[in-house]
Write an enzyme that holds these catalytic residues in place. Structure first.
Site, mmCIF file in Angstrom:
data_model
loop_
_atom_site.group_PDB
_atom_site.id
_atom_site.type_symbol
_atom_site.label_atom_id
_atom_site.label_comp_id
_atom_site.label_asym_id
_atom_site.label_seq_id
_atom_site.Cartn_x
_atom_site.Cartn_y
_atom_site.Cartn_z
ATOM 1 N N ARG A 22 3.818 9.862 -3.393
ATOM 2 C CA ARG A 22 4.648 10.005 -2.194
ATOM 3 C C ARG A 22 3.788 10.433 -1.003
ATOM 4 O O ARG A 22 2.867 11.257 -1.164
ATOM 5 C CB ARG A 22 5.712 11.067 -2.479
ATOM 6 C CG ARG A 22 6.791 11.253 -1.440
ATOM 7 C CD ARG A 22 7.539 10.006 -1.138
ATOM 8 N NE ARG A 22 8.955 10.223 -0.870
ATOM 9 C CZ ARG A 22 9.678 9.438 -0.075
ATOM 10 N NH1 ARG A 22 9.147 8.395 0.533
ATOM 11 N NH2 ARG A 22 10.969 9.671 0.080
ATOM 12 N N THR A 66 0.819 -1.223 0.000
ATOM 13 C CA THR A 66 0.000 0.000 0.000
ATOM 14 C C THR A 66 0.852 1.273 0.000
ATOM 15 O O THR A 66 0.315 2.373 -0.061
ATOM 16 C CB THR A 66 -0.938 0.033 1.233
ATOM 17 O OG1 THR A 66 -0.121 -0.094 2.406
ATOM 18 C CG2 THR A 66 -1.964 -1.085 1.196
ATOM 19 N N GLU A 92 19.978 6.245 3.640
ATOM 20 C CA GLU A 92 20.064 6.738 5.024
ATOM 21 C C GLU A 92 21.117 5.964 5.817
ATOM 22 O O GLU A 92 21.566 6.417 6.869
ATOM 23 C CB GLU A 92 18.713 6.619 5.721
ATOM 24 C CG GLU A 92 17.754 7.741 5.399
ATOM 25 C CD GLU A 92 18.216 9.105 5.921
ATOM 26 O OE1 GLU A 92 18.366 9.239 7.145
ATOM 27 O OE2 GLU A 92 18.422 10.013 5.114
ATOM 28 N N ARG A 121 -5.385 -1.619 9.280
ATOM 29 C CA ARG A 121 -5.463 -0.255 9.811
ATOM 30 C C ARG A 121 -6.939 0.091 9.962
ATOM 31 O O ARG A 121 -7.787 -0.505 9.300
ATOM 32 C CB ARG A 121 -4.813 0.755 8.847
ATOM 33 C CG ARG A 121 -3.359 0.447 8.490
ATOM 34 C CD ARG A 121 -2.405 0.804 9.617
ATOM 35 N NE ARG A 121 -1.015 0.738 9.202
ATOM 36 C CZ ARG A 121 -0.123 -0.136 9.677
ATOM 37 N NH1 ARG A 121 -0.481 -1.047 10.563
ATOM 38 N NH2 ARG A 121 1.131 -0.115 9.267
ATOM 39 N N THR A 126 18.632 1.455 2.129
ATOM 40 C CA THR A 126 18.456 2.895 1.920
ATOM 41 C C THR A 126 19.757 3.683 2.032
ATOM 42 O O THR A 126 20.659 3.327 2.805
ATOM 43 C CB THR A 126 17.455 3.451 2.965
ATOM 44 O OG1 THR A 126 17.534 4.880 2.984
ATOM 45 C CG2 THR A 126 17.775 2.978 4.378
ATOM 46 N N SER A 155 8.775 4.173 7.464
ATOM 47 C CA SER A 155 9.785 4.711 6.546
ATOM 48 C C SER A 155 10.069 6.200 6.744
ATOM 49 O O SER A 155 10.911 6.755 6.033
ATOM 50 C CB SER A 155 9.339 4.475 5.101
ATOM 51 O OG SER A 155 8.321 5.384 4.755
ATOM 52 N N LYS A 200 17.773 -0.013 9.506
ATOM 53 C CA LYS A 200 17.975 -0.462 8.127
ATOM 54 C C LYS A 200 19.355 -1.104 7.930
ATOM 55 O O LYS A 200 19.529 -1.968 7.077
ATOM 56 C CB LYS A 200 17.762 0.704 7.154
ATOM 57 C CG LYS A 200 16.293 1.069 6.946
ATOM 58 C CD LYS A 200 15.589 0.067 6.029
ATOM 59 C CE LYS A 200 14.172 0.471 5.704
ATOM 60 N NZ LYS A 200 13.515 -0.453 4.764
ATOM 61 N N ASP A 250 1.347 -8.567 9.894
ATOM 62 C CA ASP A 250 2.184 -7.452 10.331
ATOM 63 C C ASP A 250 3.620 -7.965 10.354
ATOM 64 O O ASP A 250 3.876 -9.092 10.830
ATOM 65 C CB ASP A 250 1.751 -6.990 11.732
ATOM 66 C CG ASP A 250 2.380 -5.662 12.098
ATOM 67 O OD1 ASP A 250 1.642 -4.681 12.261
ATOM 68 O OD2 ASP A 250 3.634 -5.604 12.208
ATOM 69 N N TYR A 270 15.917 5.099 12.298
ATOM 70 C CA TYR A 270 15.540 4.483 11.018
ATOM 71 C C TYR A 270 16.790 3.934 10.307
ATOM 72 O O TYR A 270 16.820 2.774 9.896
ATOM 73 C CB TYR A 270 14.837 5.526 10.132
ATOM 74 C CG TYR A 270 14.616 5.078 8.699
ATOM 75 C CD1 TYR A 270 13.570 4.233 8.375
ATOM 76 C CD2 TYR A 270 15.462 5.508 7.675
ATOM 77 C CE1 TYR A 270 13.373 3.816 7.052
ATOM 78 C CE2 TYR A 270 15.268 5.103 6.363
ATOM 79 C CZ TYR A 270 14.220 4.259 6.056
ATOM 80 O OH TYR A 270 14.029 3.851 4.751
ATOM 81 N N GLN A 274 4.144 3.841 -1.367
ATOM 82 C CA GLN A 274 4.503 4.401 -2.681
ATOM 83 C C GLN A 274 5.138 3.346 -3.591
ATOM 84 O O GLN A 274 4.673 3.079 -4.701
ATOM 85 C CB GLN A 274 5.481 5.564 -2.516
ATOM 86 C CG GLN A 274 6.059 6.040 -3.851
ATOM 87 C CD GLN A 274 7.188 7.041 -3.700
ATOM 88 O OE1 GLN A 274 6.963 8.229 -3.895
ATOM 89 N NE2 GLN A 274 8.392 6.596 -3.384
ATOM 90 N N ASP A 275 6.235 2.732 -3.111
ATOM 91 C CA ASP A 275 6.965 1.803 -3.972
ATOM 92 C C ASP A 275 6.160 0.532 -4.214
ATOM 93 O O ASP A 275 6.199 -0.048 -5.309
ATOM 94 C CB ASP A 275 8.302 1.404 -3.319
ATOM 95 C CG ASP A 275 9.276 2.564 -3.249
ATOM 96 O OD1 ASP A 275 8.889 3.701 -3.575
ATOM 97 O OD2 ASP A 275 10.435 2.329 -2.853
#
Ligand code: NAP
Ligand code: F7E
Length: 323
Positions: free
Chosen positions: A185, A11, A128, A36, A126, A85, A154, A59, A150, A13-14
Protein backbone atom coordinates in the site's frame (compact mmCIF):
# COMPACT_ATOMS: atom_id res chain seq x y z
CA UNK A 1 -3.78 -20.50 -26.15
CA UNK A 2 -2.14 -18.03 -23.77
CA UNK A 3 -4.46 -15.21 -22.75
CA UNK A 4 -3.30 -11.62 -22.97
CA UNK A 5 -4.11 -9.00 -20.35
CA UNK A 6 -3.45 -5.28 -20.40
CA UNK A 7 -3.29 -3.59 -16.98
CA UNK A 8 -3.32 0.17 -16.49
CA UNK A 9 -1.85 1.16 -13.13
CA UNK A 10 0.37 -1.93 -13.12
CA UNK A 11 2.92 -0.18 -10.86
CA UNK A 12 0.28 0.47 -8.19
CA UNK A 13 -0.73 -1.76 -5.29
CA UNK A 14 -3.53 -3.61 -7.09
CA UNK A 15 -1.73 -3.62 -10.44
CA UNK A 16 1.22 -5.45 -8.89
CA UNK A 17 -0.92 -8.11 -7.17
CA UNK A 18 -3.12 -8.56 -10.24
CA UNK A 19 -0.10 -8.89 -12.56
CA UNK A 20 1.32 -11.60 -10.28
CA UNK A 21 -2.05 -13.37 -10.12
CA UNK A 22 -2.41 -13.38 -13.93
CA UNK A 23 1.23 -14.37 -14.59
CA UNK A 24 0.72 -17.32 -12.22
CA UNK A 25 -2.28 -18.32 -14.35
CA UNK A 26 -0.10 -18.25 -17.48
CA UNK A 27 -1.29 -14.94 -18.96
CA UNK A 28 0.93 -12.68 -21.04
CA UNK A 29 0.75 -9.41 -19.11
CA UNK A 30 1.13 -5.96 -20.66
CA UNK A 31 1.52 -3.00 -18.32
CA UNK A 32 0.49 0.50 -19.38
CA UNK A 33 2.92 2.78 -17.59
CA UNK A 34 3.11 6.57 -17.35
CA UNK A 35 6.66 7.90 -17.52
CA UNK A 36 7.92 9.30 -14.23
CA UNK A 37 11.30 10.84 -13.41
CA UNK A 38 12.00 8.32 -10.69
CA UNK A 39 11.54 4.59 -10.22
CA UNK A 40 7.98 3.34 -9.72
CA UNK A 41 8.52 -0.41 -10.08
CA UNK A 42 9.39 -1.26 -6.47
CA UNK A 43 6.19 -3.24 -5.93
CA UNK A 44 6.80 -5.39 -9.02
CA UNK A 45 10.33 -6.04 -7.76
CA UNK A 46 9.04 -7.01 -4.30
CA UNK A 47 6.78 -9.59 -5.96
CA UNK A 48 9.65 -10.77 -8.21
CA UNK A 49 7.81 -10.04 -11.48
CA UNK A 50 9.46 -6.83 -12.74
CA UNK A 51 10.97 -8.56 -15.78
CA UNK A 52 7.91 -10.65 -16.61
CA UNK A 53 5.74 -7.78 -17.82
CA UNK A 54 5.72 -6.15 -21.27
CA UNK A 55 5.64 -2.40 -20.63
CA UNK A 56 3.79 0.02 -22.89
CA UNK A 57 4.45 3.71 -22.42
CA UNK A 58 1.49 6.05 -22.13
CA UNK A 59 -0.79 8.17 -20.01
CA UNK A 60 -4.50 7.65 -19.43
CA UNK A 61 -5.08 11.33 -20.20
CA UNK A 62 -3.57 10.79 -23.67
CA UNK A 63 -6.12 9.01 -25.87
CA UNK A 64 -3.52 8.32 -28.58
CA UNK A 65 -1.30 6.39 -26.18
CA UNK A 66 -4.32 4.43 -24.93
CA UNK A 67 -5.28 3.48 -28.51
CA UNK A 68 -1.72 2.43 -29.29
CA UNK A 69 -1.57 0.23 -26.19
CA UNK A 70 -4.82 -1.52 -27.15
CA UNK A 71 -3.72 -2.06 -30.76
CA UNK A 72 -0.27 -3.33 -29.71
CA UNK A 73 -1.38 -5.67 -26.94
CA UNK A 74 -4.67 -6.93 -28.52
CA UNK A 75 -5.79 -7.96 -25.02
CA UNK A 76 -8.38 -10.57 -24.15
CA UNK A 77 -8.86 -8.68 -20.88
CA UNK A 78 -8.20 -5.05 -19.99
CA UNK A 79 -8.08 -4.04 -16.32
CA UNK A 80 -8.31 -0.28 -15.75
CA UNK A 81 -6.61 0.23 -12.38
CA UNK A 82 -4.74 3.44 -13.24
CA UNK A 83 -5.90 6.49 -11.30
CA UNK A 84 -4.99 9.42 -9.10
CA UNK A 85 -6.22 7.30 -6.23
CA UNK A 86 -5.52 9.40 -3.12
CA UNK A 87 -8.75 11.05 -1.96
CA UNK A 88 -6.87 13.79 -0.07
CA UNK A 89 -4.97 14.91 -3.20
CA UNK A 90 -8.15 15.07 -5.25
CA UNK A 91 -9.02 18.45 -3.67
CA UNK A 92 -5.55 19.75 -4.68
CA UNK A 93 -5.78 18.33 -8.22
CA UNK A 94 -9.51 18.22 -8.98
CA UNK A 95 -9.20 18.62 -12.75
CA UNK A 96 -6.40 16.08 -13.24
CA UNK A 97 -8.33 13.68 -11.04
CA UNK A 98 -11.45 14.29 -13.14
CA UNK A 99 -9.60 13.61 -16.38
CA UNK A 100 -7.56 10.58 -15.30
CA UNK A 101 -10.15 8.89 -13.07
CA UNK A 102 -13.24 9.91 -15.06
CA UNK A 103 -12.92 11.00 -18.68
CA UNK A 104 -9.99 8.68 -19.42
CA UNK A 105 -12.25 5.67 -18.86
CA UNK A 106 -13.93 6.76 -22.09
CA UNK A 107 -10.52 6.79 -23.82
CA UNK A 108 -10.21 3.11 -22.96
CA UNK A 109 -13.78 2.14 -23.83
CA UNK A 110 -13.60 3.98 -27.17
CA UNK A 111 -10.28 2.36 -28.02
CA UNK A 112 -11.84 -1.05 -27.34
CA UNK A 113 -15.04 -0.25 -29.26
CA UNK A 114 -13.06 0.78 -32.33
CA UNK A 115 -10.08 -1.58 -32.27
CA UNK A 116 -10.80 -4.55 -30.01
CA UNK A 117 -14.53 -5.03 -29.28
CA UNK A 118 -14.05 -8.62 -28.08
CA UNK A 119 -11.86 -7.47 -25.14
CA UNK A 120 -13.39 -7.87 -21.70
CA UNK A 121 -13.08 -4.70 -19.63
CA UNK A 122 -12.75 -4.17 -15.87
CA UNK A 123 -13.29 -0.74 -14.31
CA UNK A 124 -11.90 -0.03 -10.83
CA UNK A 125 -14.90 1.60 -9.19
CA UNK A 126 -14.90 2.40 -5.51
CA UNK A 127 -16.88 2.59 -2.29
CA UNK A 128 -15.98 6.31 -2.27
CA UNK A 129 -18.92 6.68 -4.69
CA UNK A 130 -21.25 5.95 -1.73
CA UNK A 131 -19.67 8.82 0.25
CA UNK A 132 -22.47 10.17 2.43
CA UNK A 133 -24.06 6.77 2.74
CA UNK A 134 -27.70 6.31 1.76
CA UNK A 135 -28.05 2.83 3.32
CA UNK A 136 -26.44 1.19 6.36
CA UNK A 137 -24.99 -1.64 4.25
CA UNK A 138 -23.96 -0.50 0.77
CA UNK A 139 -24.60 -2.84 -2.13
CA UNK A 140 -24.97 -2.62 -5.93
CA UNK A 141 -28.36 -0.85 -5.60
CA UNK A 142 -27.36 1.81 -3.06
CA UNK A 143 -27.50 5.34 -4.55
CA UNK A 144 -24.22 7.23 -4.83
CA UNK A 145 -23.39 10.46 -2.95
CA UNK A 146 -19.67 11.12 -3.54
CA UNK A 147 -17.89 13.48 -1.13
CA UNK A 148 -14.64 14.30 -2.97
CA UNK A 149 -13.47 15.17 -6.49
CA UNK A 150 -12.09 11.61 -6.53
CA UNK A 151 -15.50 10.12 -5.75
CA UNK A 152 -17.22 12.34 -8.31
CA UNK A 153 -14.73 11.35 -11.05
CA UNK A 154 -15.18 7.67 -10.22
CA UNK A 155 -18.96 7.97 -10.53
CA UNK A 156 -18.41 9.15 -14.11
CA UNK A 157 -16.07 6.21 -14.79
CA UNK A 158 -18.61 3.82 -13.32
CA UNK A 159 -21.56 5.04 -15.36
CA UNK A 160 -19.67 5.35 -18.65
CA UNK A 161 -18.66 1.69 -18.22
CA UNK A 162 -22.31 0.71 -17.77
CA UNK A 163 -23.29 2.95 -20.68
CA UNK A 164 -20.84 1.31 -23.10
CA UNK A 165 -21.99 -2.12 -21.94
CA UNK A 166 -25.61 -1.20 -22.65
CA UNK A 167 -24.97 0.85 -25.81
CA UNK A 168 -22.50 -1.43 -27.60
CA UNK A 169 -23.00 -4.82 -25.93
CA UNK A 170 -19.45 -4.70 -24.63
CA UNK A 171 -18.28 -7.06 -21.88
CA UNK A 172 -17.56 -4.22 -19.44
CA UNK A 173 -17.78 -4.77 -15.67
CA UNK A 174 -17.28 -2.54 -12.69
CA UNK A 175 -15.95 -3.70 -9.34
CA UNK A 176 -17.12 -1.45 -6.52
CA UNK A 177 -14.25 -2.23 -4.21
CA UNK A 178 -14.13 -1.13 -0.60
CA UNK A 179 -10.76 -0.16 0.94
CA UNK A 180 -8.15 -2.84 0.47
CA UNK A 181 -4.64 -2.72 1.82
CA UNK A 182 -1.39 -4.70 1.90
CA UNK A 183 2.32 -4.34 2.60
CA UNK A 184 2.46 -2.77 -0.90
CA UNK A 185 0.00 0.00 0.00
CA UNK A 186 1.17 3.58 -0.68
CA UNK A 187 2.52 5.31 2.42
CA UNK A 188 -0.05 8.17 2.17
CA UNK A 189 -3.01 5.88 2.96
CA UNK A 190 -3.92 5.57 6.62
CA UNK A 191 -3.25 1.85 7.22
CA UNK A 192 0.27 1.96 5.77
CA UNK A 193 0.98 5.33 7.42
CA UNK A 194 0.11 3.65 10.72
CA UNK A 195 2.03 0.38 10.17
CA UNK A 196 5.14 2.25 8.98
CA UNK A 197 4.97 4.55 12.03
CA UNK A 198 4.45 1.60 14.41
CA UNK A 199 7.60 -0.03 13.02
CA UNK A 200 9.59 3.23 13.39
CA UNK A 201 8.31 3.85 16.93
CA UNK A 202 9.08 0.28 17.97
CA UNK A 203 12.61 0.60 16.57
CA UNK A 204 13.17 3.95 18.28
CA UNK A 205 13.23 6.07 15.09
CA UNK A 206 10.02 8.03 15.71
CA UNK A 207 8.00 9.11 18.76
CA UNK A 208 4.59 10.32 17.60
CA UNK A 209 2.09 9.55 14.84
CA UNK A 210 -0.01 12.49 13.59
CA UNK A 211 -3.40 11.49 12.19
CA UNK A 212 -6.64 13.21 11.14
CA UNK A 213 -10.15 11.87 11.80
CA UNK A 214 -9.60 8.67 13.78
CA UNK A 215 -13.37 8.22 14.25
CA UNK A 216 -13.81 7.46 10.52
CA UNK A 217 -14.86 3.86 9.87
CA UNK A 218 -13.79 1.74 6.92
CA UNK A 219 -14.47 -1.76 5.60
CA UNK A 220 -10.86 -2.91 5.10
CA UNK A 221 -9.79 -6.05 3.23
CA UNK A 222 -6.58 -7.50 1.77
CA UNK A 223 -5.65 -6.44 -1.77
CA UNK A 224 -4.38 -9.94 -2.57
CA UNK A 225 -7.91 -11.30 -2.00
CA UNK A 226 -9.55 -8.53 -4.00
CA UNK A 227 -7.64 -8.94 -7.28
CA UNK A 228 -9.08 -12.44 -7.58
CA UNK A 229 -12.56 -10.90 -7.58
CA UNK A 230 -11.56 -8.61 -10.48
CA UNK A 231 -10.49 -11.61 -12.52
CA UNK A 232 -13.62 -13.61 -11.60
CA UNK A 233 -15.82 -10.77 -12.92
CA UNK A 234 -14.21 -11.06 -16.35
CA UNK A 235 -14.67 -14.86 -16.43
CA UNK A 236 -18.49 -14.57 -16.20
CA UNK A 237 -20.61 -14.99 -19.32
CA UNK A 238 -22.41 -11.71 -18.59
CA UNK A 239 -20.65 -8.51 -17.60
CA UNK A 240 -22.06 -6.92 -14.43
CA UNK A 241 -21.21 -4.79 -11.40
CA UNK A 242 -20.22 -6.16 -8.01
CA UNK A 243 -19.54 -4.84 -4.52
CA UNK A 244 -16.34 -6.34 -3.08
CA UNK A 245 -16.01 -5.90 0.68
CA UNK A 246 -15.63 -7.81 3.94
CA UNK A 247 -18.91 -6.76 5.59
CA UNK A 248 -17.02 -5.57 8.70
CA UNK A 249 -16.33 -1.93 9.55
CA UNK A 250 -13.70 -0.61 11.99
CA UNK A 251 -12.64 2.85 13.17
CA UNK A 252 -9.21 4.22 12.29
CA UNK A 253 -8.66 4.31 16.08
CA UNK A 254 -9.29 0.56 16.48
CA UNK A 255 -7.14 -0.24 13.44
CA UNK A 256 -4.31 1.74 15.14
CA UNK A 257 -4.89 -0.17 18.35
CA UNK A 258 -4.41 -3.49 16.51
CA UNK A 259 -1.16 -2.24 14.91
CA UNK A 260 0.38 -0.92 18.15
CA UNK A 261 -0.74 -3.96 20.16
CA UNK A 262 1.02 -6.27 17.73
CA UNK A 263 4.39 -4.85 18.87
CA UNK A 264 3.41 -4.51 22.53
CA UNK A 265 2.73 -0.74 22.50
CA UNK A 266 -0.34 1.39 23.35
CA UNK A 267 -1.70 3.65 20.62
CA UNK A 268 -2.81 6.29 23.17
CA UNK A 269 0.85 6.92 24.03
CA UNK A 270 1.79 7.84 20.45
CA UNK A 271 -1.19 8.99 18.35
CA UNK A 272 -1.73 12.76 18.05
CA UNK A 273 -4.88 14.07 16.36
CA UNK A 274 -3.78 16.81 13.97
CA UNK A 275 -6.29 19.07 12.16
CA UNK A 276 -3.85 19.22 9.20
CA UNK A 277 -5.03 15.74 8.18
CA UNK A 278 -8.77 16.44 8.28
CA UNK A 279 -10.50 16.57 4.89
CA UNK A 280 -12.78 19.32 3.52
CA UNK A 281 -15.60 16.73 3.42
CA UNK A 282 -15.34 13.35 5.12
CA UNK A 283 -16.75 9.92 4.39
CA UNK A 284 -17.59 8.98 7.96
CA UNK A 285 -18.45 5.33 7.53
CA UNK A 286 -18.39 2.64 4.86
CA UNK A 287 -19.71 -0.90 5.22
CA UNK A 288 -20.15 -3.12 2.19
CA UNK A 289 -22.49 -6.00 1.51
CA UNK A 290 -20.65 -8.46 -0.75
CA UNK A 291 -23.57 -10.96 -0.95
CA UNK A 292 -23.87 -10.74 -4.76
CA UNK A 293 -20.15 -11.44 -5.26
CA UNK A 294 -20.43 -14.39 -2.87
CA UNK A 295 -23.48 -15.76 -4.70
CA UNK A 296 -22.49 -15.20 -8.34
CA UNK A 297 -18.67 -15.20 -8.28
CA UNK A 298 -18.28 -17.58 -5.33
CA UNK A 299 -15.86 -15.00 -3.93
CA UNK A 300 -15.13 -14.53 -0.24
CA UNK A 301 -12.52 -12.44 1.58
CA UNK A 302 -9.94 -14.72 3.21
CA UNK A 303 -7.99 -12.28 5.42
CA UNK A 304 -9.20 -10.63 8.64
CA UNK A 305 -8.22 -7.06 9.52
CA UNK A 306 -6.05 -8.38 12.36
CA UNK A 307 -4.17 -10.71 9.98
CA UNK A 308 -3.82 -7.90 7.45
CA UNK A 309 -2.44 -5.35 9.93
CA UNK A 310 -0.09 -7.97 11.39
CA UNK A 311 1.24 -8.72 7.90
CA UNK A 312 1.73 -5.00 7.21
CA UNK A 313 3.44 -4.21 10.53
CA UNK A 314 5.80 -7.19 10.08
CA UNK A 315 6.70 -6.06 6.54
CA UNK A 316 7.40 -2.52 7.78
CA UNK A 317 9.50 -3.80 10.68
CA UNK A 318 11.64 -5.68 8.11
CA UNK A 319 11.92 -2.61 5.86
CA UNK A 320 12.77 -0.15 8.64
CA UNK A 321 15.33 -2.57 10.11
CA UNK A 322 17.07 -2.75 6.71
CA UNK A 323 17.22 1.05 6.22
P1 NAP B 1 -2.37 3.09 -6.55
O1 NAP B 1 -1.46 2.20 -5.76
O2 NAP B 1 -2.38 4.54 -6.25
O3 NAP B 1 -2.00 2.89 -8.09
C1 NAP B 1 -2.47 3.75 -9.08
C2 NAP B 1 -1.77 3.44 -10.39
O4 NAP B 1 -2.25 4.35 -11.40
C3 NAP B 1 -0.23 3.61 -10.36
O5 NAP B 1 0.35 2.58 -11.12
C4 NAP B 1 -0.04 4.95 -11.06
O6 NAP B 1 1.20 5.07 -11.69
C5 NAP B 1 -1.15 4.86 -12.12
N1 NAP B 1 -1.48 6.15 -12.72
C6 NAP B 1 -1.73 7.33 -12.08
N2 NAP B 1 -1.99 8.31 -12.97
C7 NAP B 1 -1.87 7.74 -14.21
C8 NAP B 1 -1.99 8.26 -15.52
N3 NAP B 1 -2.29 9.54 -15.75
N4 NAP B 1 -1.79 7.41 -16.55
C9 NAP B 1 -1.47 6.11 -16.34
N5 NAP B 1 -1.34 5.57 -15.11
C10 NAP B 1 -1.54 6.38 -14.05
O7 NAP B 1 -3.87 2.57 -6.46
P2 NAP B 1 -4.44 1.13 -6.04
O8 NAP B 1 -4.69 1.13 -4.58
O9 NAP B 1 -3.61 0.07 -6.65
O10 NAP B 1 -5.88 1.17 -6.73
C11 NAP B 1 -6.08 0.66 -8.04
C12 NAP B 1 -7.37 1.23 -8.61
O11 NAP B 1 -8.46 0.85 -7.80
C13 NAP B 1 -7.41 2.75 -8.69
O12 NAP B 1 -8.18 3.09 -9.82
C14 NAP B 1 -8.15 3.15 -7.43
O13 NAP B 1 -8.78 4.40 -7.61
C15 NAP B 1 -9.13 2.01 -7.32
N6 NAP B 1 -9.59 1.65 -5.98
C16 NAP B 1 -8.70 1.41 -4.99
C17 NAP B 1 -9.14 1.00 -3.74
C18 NAP B 1 -8.18 0.67 -2.62
O14 NAP B 1 -8.63 0.63 -1.49
N7 NAP B 1 -6.92 0.41 -2.91
C19 NAP B 1 -10.52 0.84 -3.52
C20 NAP B 1 -11.41 1.07 -4.57
C21 NAP B 1 -10.92 1.45 -5.80
P3 NAP B 1 2.51 5.64 -10.88
O15 NAP B 1 2.93 4.54 -10.01
O16 NAP B 1 3.47 5.95 -11.96
O17 NAP B 1 2.01 6.85 -10.16
O1 F7E C 1 -8.31 7.19 4.48
C1 F7E C 1 -8.92 8.83 7.71
C2 F7E C 1 -9.39 9.52 6.44
O2 F7E C 1 -6.61 7.74 2.76
C3 F7E C 1 -9.17 6.35 5.24
C4 F7E C 1 -8.31 4.87 -1.53
O3 F7E C 1 -7.72 3.64 -1.87
O4 F7E C 1 -10.05 3.79 -0.32
C5 F7E C 1 -9.01 4.73 -0.21
O5 F7E C 1 -9.53 6.01 0.16
C6 F7E C 1 -9.80 7.15 6.38
C7 F7E C 1 -10.40 8.50 5.95
O6 F7E C 1 -8.36 5.95 2.33
C8 F7E C 1 -5.56 10.03 8.36
O7 F7E C 1 -9.93 10.80 6.73
C9 F7E C 1 -7.40 9.78 9.47
O8 F7E C 1 -11.62 8.68 6.60
O9 F7E C 1 -6.55 5.47 3.87
P1 F7E C 1 -7.35 6.60 3.35
P2 F7E C 1 -9.72 6.47 1.67
O10 F7E C 1 -9.82 7.94 1.67
O11 F7E C 1 -10.82 5.71 2.31
C10 F7E C 1 -11.05 4.08 -1.29
C11 F7E C 1 -12.04 2.96 -1.31
C12 F7E C 1 -10.48 4.42 -2.62
O12 F7E C 1 -11.09 4.16 -3.65
C13 F7E C 1 -9.28 5.27 -2.63
O13 F7E C 1 -8.60 5.18 -3.88
O14 F7E C 1 -8.77 7.47 7.33
N1 F7E C 1 -7.64 9.34 8.22
N2 F7E C 1 -6.15 10.20 9.59
C14 F7E C 1 -6.52 9.46 7.49
N3 F7E C 1 -6.24 9.17 6.22
C15 F7E C 1 -4.97 9.41 5.75
N4 F7E C 1 -4.68 9.08 4.48
N5 F7E C 1 -4.03 9.97 6.57
C16 F7E C 1 -4.27 10.30 7.88
O15 F7E C 1 -3.39 10.80 8.57
Amino acid sequence: MTKRALITGVTGQDGAYLAKFLLDKGYTVYGFVARRSSDTRWRLRELGIENDIIYLDGDLADACSVQRAVITSKPDELYNLGAQSFVGSSWDQPVTTGIVDGIAVTHLLEALRQFSPHTRFYQASTSEMFGLIQAAHQDENTPFYPRSPYGVAKVYGHWITINYRESFAMHASSGILFNHESPLRGIEFVTRKVTDAVARIKLGKQQKLHLGNIDAKRDWGFAGDYVEAMWLMLQQEQADDYVIATGVTTTVRDMCKLAFEHVGLHHEDHVVVDPKFFRPAEVDILLGNPAKAQRVLNWQPKTSLKELITMMVDADLRRVTKE
